[in-house]
Design an enzyme around this catalytic site. Structure first.
Site, PDB file in Angstrom:
ATOM      1  CB  CYS A 166      -1.294  -1.938   4.027  1.00  0.00           C
ATOM      2  SG  CYS A 166      -0.267  -3.199   4.781  1.00  0.00           S
ATOM      3  CD  GLU A 191      -1.303  -2.244  -0.402  1.00  0.00           C
ATOM      4  OE1 GLU A 191      -1.754  -1.789   0.678  1.00  0.00           O
ATOM      5  OE2 GLU A 191      -0.972  -3.418  -0.549  1.00  0.00           O
TER       6      GLU A 191
END
Lengths: 790, 255
Positions: A430, A432
């Protein structure tokens, strides 16, 4: 899109998702025959090799880039050594309304006959749950946190550019060299290292063999092929598969196929989270593209076609099916492969090239569920690049998402990485942050911040079950000030984070000991040099993340308590707790007052935002810098996937006026509908969080199509992003859609099958989402121009 | 203490001048244009209007300091985009003291200043404000004096004379014309517009603002009679035609 690509795309879009028991069958067969014969890493490697030797191959008509994990597109493998689905699980998967995985009766029978009996009591999931203490299980069952590794392997990783310069045979030479260097005289770990290195060597052979089998298949097909053009293509495919991955790619086409075999290898070996991320594809592929075009061996059109074929391969690989809570926290076919474009090169220069633009066009043209893409926007990147991305964003697929490349580098420098490694890094999954090809940065689970406040307001009891799961931090009615409440919350937070981290340490060690990722370890520096597995701390950098959910809800809740209980005199803590307990049913006016007359996060309101910052500082204090067992430390991530739906479902009414069971806020976005002062106010509130001290944050914004219309709308959207990044914002993503369209899609799903919307760090088909999530997305504030009234 | 009466503040205003802007809407207007998008700003409707709609009541008093604090909130966005603050309304020139004080503050803080005006104000006021302003958004509507009086309630002679005077100063000007079908988009009106602009000491660029019916809802909300119930939004074709008519004159149309 030419006709070939259209056919491939259509096939990928329309083929239903099925489950294939084939991987499970081969793995089970190998384990049954060979149990006790090899060390753990060698057992893993040999089982993987067995699979690569026997797995049914697929080579579709029209295909230019080849290879599937399963026997055909969208046939999803299972990983019984991690989680073994029961026959009931399989039947539910096959028949459920949303995101089904069709399972044949024969496969269910195979599971019942062979797979389930063999793995019962042996799976990672069972062994992990057996080994965790009751306090952990209580908190887990209450919905305080989730656990990533109970049915999928550590993943969230991204590959870098090393294998475009060297083939697996060369990596094997490195492995042999490392074996030669082992010092049994002085190194007590030498034996373990030898087993690990031998396993890596076997895993390389396995993937090379897998490619060779594709070459053989393509040659056989070519021999039978009557259409001369396709015959030539098949011969080319065969030649490519003989070159890569054994040797370094020489051409653009070989580079694409090289990555694809690395992808398949890593997602077949284990089902690591986020499938696999390719990293900065534009910069890795660019030298091949430039050379081939200059040599007259490749046209721009051919390059585009190859990229489109490559793109479609990702969509052929839906996420392995999850069960239980994990299915709730991320119930989607999307497996989170996220391609990075742009950014900064290791030498610090602008990373945008011609392929960055071409890949944006490909993303736009293909617009399937997978892969998703993002731009890593540096201050060094031209505005033209940002604008090209905004042009795709405006189409409303929710991607590409936009990351602050300079901020991402700063985050990594803060956590002690070399600057060239940081620049080679980016974001995956997502949002990170990680150093591509050099870091194991592992998400360990979501943390339910509003739930921890709820437990604090009940002195350690979970009001939903009446069970004591938290620390006794004091009767809230006796807390005399807002600061005392915050102190109690911080103690409660520490209590649960301690439980979570203790559990993580155990699980990490279980994976290190029992489930090495030997092929992935070949590809991540410095696992070969260290003779250590990716899952055991072999990487150059080893980070663990805890993802905190609901910062908006907890900020507004604390703000409401301060405003109405401590600063006002109309409401006592006792009355507030009573109102929460009955979900405001006896006092709906109080609910409206709490929601409407409280300074709320997302409005550039300094009073509310200061509370957000205090909570964030507590998260850093309690989580950031704690050692994990792999030689690295913990950092904070602020992303939800779809966990805010699940976390809301276990949470009673909250002091911000949120009703029981409703979703919490997601990422660092404001509570849905609480932001009333326009997009600049949202951005400013979010930027008050010192995001450079995180490993990623997620901000969702929803825009009305009219606001981003025209060249000017596009430019100004870009400027909004640039401003957020000037303030060290990490990430922002946009839904450009009006609520009416979404409501219409709920009423007439059959007319909106193609509608893709941004969920969290990924996009999904709106109609595949559960109703609660659909409603949550509709409830997010749609930014028009300016503030209220619009 | 100078105070102003506002009826709204919009952040991320993207149509009121260059870059990302904060637009401050001042309450009260000497005109009553039939197509007005902000009828609640026209003055007396304030008391009668339905105030339960938004989270703030329509019309509120603010001091200069409070105003500046609100404007400065989005400085990072102005810096990035070349934006700033726009004063609109209502008619900002109807509150000249407050406007001048805030503009002076903005000037000291290097915030780009735009004033969106109908031009109906004493000459002296206009020129005082012009000294403190970077960009005028100057509205022209119906050029024929009689029609203008009918449709807006006032004589447009001072508006045109003011514009000529403004053109003698250094301030940047953008002319704006709402394209209201059957009212401002007639060939006669366009001809008169061209003649007017060509006679000015300099020819500022002109932006066309297509009439939109979104404000209908506001009229309903505020319990007002809908003034142009049958007027449609201008078609893309007509807009293109108008552009080409104007382009063949000395008028520069902003794309």
């Amino acid at each position: 899109m030419n006709e070939r690509v259209q056919r491939l795309r259509q096939k990928s879009y329309e083929t239903p998702v099925t489950l294939s028991a084939e991987r499970a069958k081969w793995i089970t067969e190998f384990y049954r025959e060979n149990i006790g014969r090899y060390s753990v890493p060698v057992m893993r490697a040999r089982a993987f090799a067995w699979l690569c030797e026997h797995q049914t191959l697929y080579l579709g008509d029209d295909e230019l880039i080849v290879g599937e994990r399963g026997p055909r597109p969208k046939a999803v493998s299972t990983y019984p050594e991690l989680t073994c689905h029961s026959a009931d699980d399989l039947r539910i998967l096959s028949t459920r309304e949303k995101t089904p995985y069709l399972v044949t009766d024969a496969d269910i029978e195979l599971y019942e006959r062979e797979i389930i009996p063999f793995w019962r009591g042996r799976t990672m999931r069972e062994r992990i749950f057996q080994g965790l203490p009751d306090a952990w299980k209580d908190a887990y069952e209450a919905g305080i946190f989730t656990e990533f590794m109970e049915q999928r392997a550590p993943g969230h990783t991204t590959l870098d550019g090393k294998f475009y310069e060297r083939g697996l045979r060369e990596f094997q030479a490195d492995i042999r060299e490392a074996l030669d260097r082992l010092d049994f005289l002085h190194d007590p770990e030498a034996t373990a290292k030898r087993e690990e290195l031998e396993a890596m060597h076997i895993a390389c052979d396995a993937v090379i063999r897998f490619a060779e089998r594709h070459a053989e298949l393509a040659e056989a097909r070519a021999a039978e092929e009557t259409r001369p053009e396709r015959r030539k293509e098949l011969e080319r495919i065969a030649a490519t598969c003989r070159q890569v991955p054994a040797y370094a790619p020489r051409t653009f086409r070989e580079a694409l196929q090289m990555y694809w075999f690395m992808h398949l290898g890593t997602i077949t070996e284990l089902n690591g989270w986020d499938a696999m991320n390719p990293g900065h594809l534009d910069r890795y592929f660019y030298p091949f593209y430039r050379r081939d075009v200059a040599a007259g061996e490749l046209t721009e059109e051919e390059a585009r076609e190859l990229l489109q074929c490559f793109w479609i391969k990702f969509n052929n690989h839906p996420a392995p099916p999850k069960v239980g809570v994990t299915a709730e926290e991320s119930g989607t076919y999307n497996d989170f492969t996220n391609i990075n474009l742009g950014g900064i090169l290791p030498d610090g220069s602008d990373g945008v090239n011609a392929l960055s633009y071409m890949m944006l066009e490909v993303m736009d043209a293909i617009h399937l569920l997978q892969p998703q893409g993002n731009i890593q926007l540096s201050r060094k990147n031209p505005d033209r690049f940002l604008k090209a991305a905004c042009r795709v964003i405006r189409k409303g697929y929710g991607y590409p998402s936009v990351f602050n490349a300079d901020g991402v580098v700063e985050q990594m420098l803060r956590s002690g990485k070399r600057i060239e490694d940081a620049r080679e890094g980016g974001t995956s999954g997502c949002v990170e942050t990680g150093a591509f090809g050099k870091e194991a940065y592992i998400l360990t689970g979501y943390l339910n911040l509003p739930k921890i406040l709820e437990i604090t307001l009940h002195n350690g009891l979970d009001p939903r079950t009446g069970k004591r799961i938290g620390a006794a931090t004091g009767d809230p009615r006796a807390l005399r000030s807002f600061d005392e409440l915050l102190v109690a919350f911080q103690r409660q937070l520490r209590h649960f984070v301690d439980i979570k981290v203790a559990g993580n340490q155990f699980i990490e060690q279980m994976y290190a000991a029992r489930m090495p990722a030997v092929f992935l370890s070949v590809l991540i520096d410095d696992c070969i040099r260290n003779g250590k597995d990716y899952n055991a701390g072999g990487a150059r950098y080893n980070t663990s993340y805890i993802q905190c959910v609901g910062i908006g809800t907890i900020t507004d809740s604390l703000s409401a308590v301060r405003t109405h209980v401590y600063d006002g005199d109309a409401l006592s803590m006792a009355d507030l707790l009573d109102a929460l307990a009955d979900d405001f049913t006896s006092d709906p006016a109080l609910r409206a007052r709490l929601a409407g007359e409280t300074p709320r996060y997302g409005n550039d309101d300094d009073a509310a935002d200061a509370i957000m910052c205090r909570v964030f500082d507590m998260l850093l204090d309690v989580i950031d810098g704690r050692p994990n067992t792999r030689g690295g430390v913990y950092h904070v991530d602020m992303l939800p996937t779809t966990c805010h739906i699940y976390f809301g479902s276990v949470l009673g009414a909250t002091p911000d006026g949120r009703e029981a069971g409703k979703p919490t806020s997601e990422g660092i976005s404001p509570v849905q509908g609480a932001d009333r002062r326009g997009p600049t106010a949202v951005v400013k509130s979010a930027a008050k969080m010192d995001q450079l001290r995180t490993g990623g944050t997620l901000l969702n914004m929803k825009f009305l199509p009219s606001v981003v219309a025209g060249e000017e709308g596009l430019t100004k959207l870009g400027q909004l992003v640039r401003t957020y990044f000037r303030m060290d914002g990490h990430h922002v993503q946009f839904n450009v859609v009006d609520a009416e369209t979404l409501r219409d899609a709920q009423r007439h799903p059959e007319q909106y099958r193609h509608l893709i919307v941004r969920v969290a760090g990924y996009s999904d088909y709106f109609c595949d989402l559960g109703r609660a999530l659909q409603d949550e997305i509709i409830a997010r504030t749609a930014q028009g121009e300016g503030a209220e009234g619009e | 203490m100078t105070e102003g009466m506002l009826f709204d503040i919009k952040r991320y205003a993207v149509h009121d001048g260059p870059g990302i802007r904060t637009t401050v809407f001042l309450q009260g207007c000497p005109l009553a244009c039939r197509w007005c998008h902000n009828p609640e700003s026209q003055g007396t409707v304030l008391e009668k209007g339905d105030q339960t709609d938004g989270t703030r009541p329509v019309g509120r008093r603010v001091g200069v300091e409070e105003m500046m604090a609100e404007i400065e909130r989005d400085v990072p966005f102005y810096d990035e985009s070349g934006g700033g603050v726009t004063f609109s309304g209502g008619e900002p020139l109807a509150q000249p003291e407050f406007l001048a004080a805030v503009l002076d503050h903005c000037g000291r803080h290097a915030i780009h200043r735009a004033v969106d005006t109908c031009g109906y104000a004493p000459r002296q006021t206009l020129l005082e404000i012009a000294r403190r302003t970077d960009l005028f958004l100057y509205d022209l509507k119906v050029i024929d004096p009689r029609r203008h009086a009918e449709l807006t309630g006032v004589d447009n002679e001072p508006i045109h004379a003011n514009l000529a005077a403004l053109c003698e100063t250094e301030v940047s000007i953008e002319l704006r014309m709402p394209v209201v079908p059957g009212i401002t988009d007639t060939d006669a009106n366009l001809r008169q517009l061209v003649a007017l602009v060509e006679a000015l000491p300099r020819q500022p660029p002109l932006r066309l603002l297509p009439y939109h019916r979104a404000a209908m809802d506001k009229y309903r909300r505020f319990g007002l009679r809908i003034p142009l119930p049958d007027t449609p939004e201008p078609s893309e074709d007509r807009l293109r035609e108008i552009r080409s008519i104007l382009t063949s004159s000395a008028v520069v149309v902003v794309p």
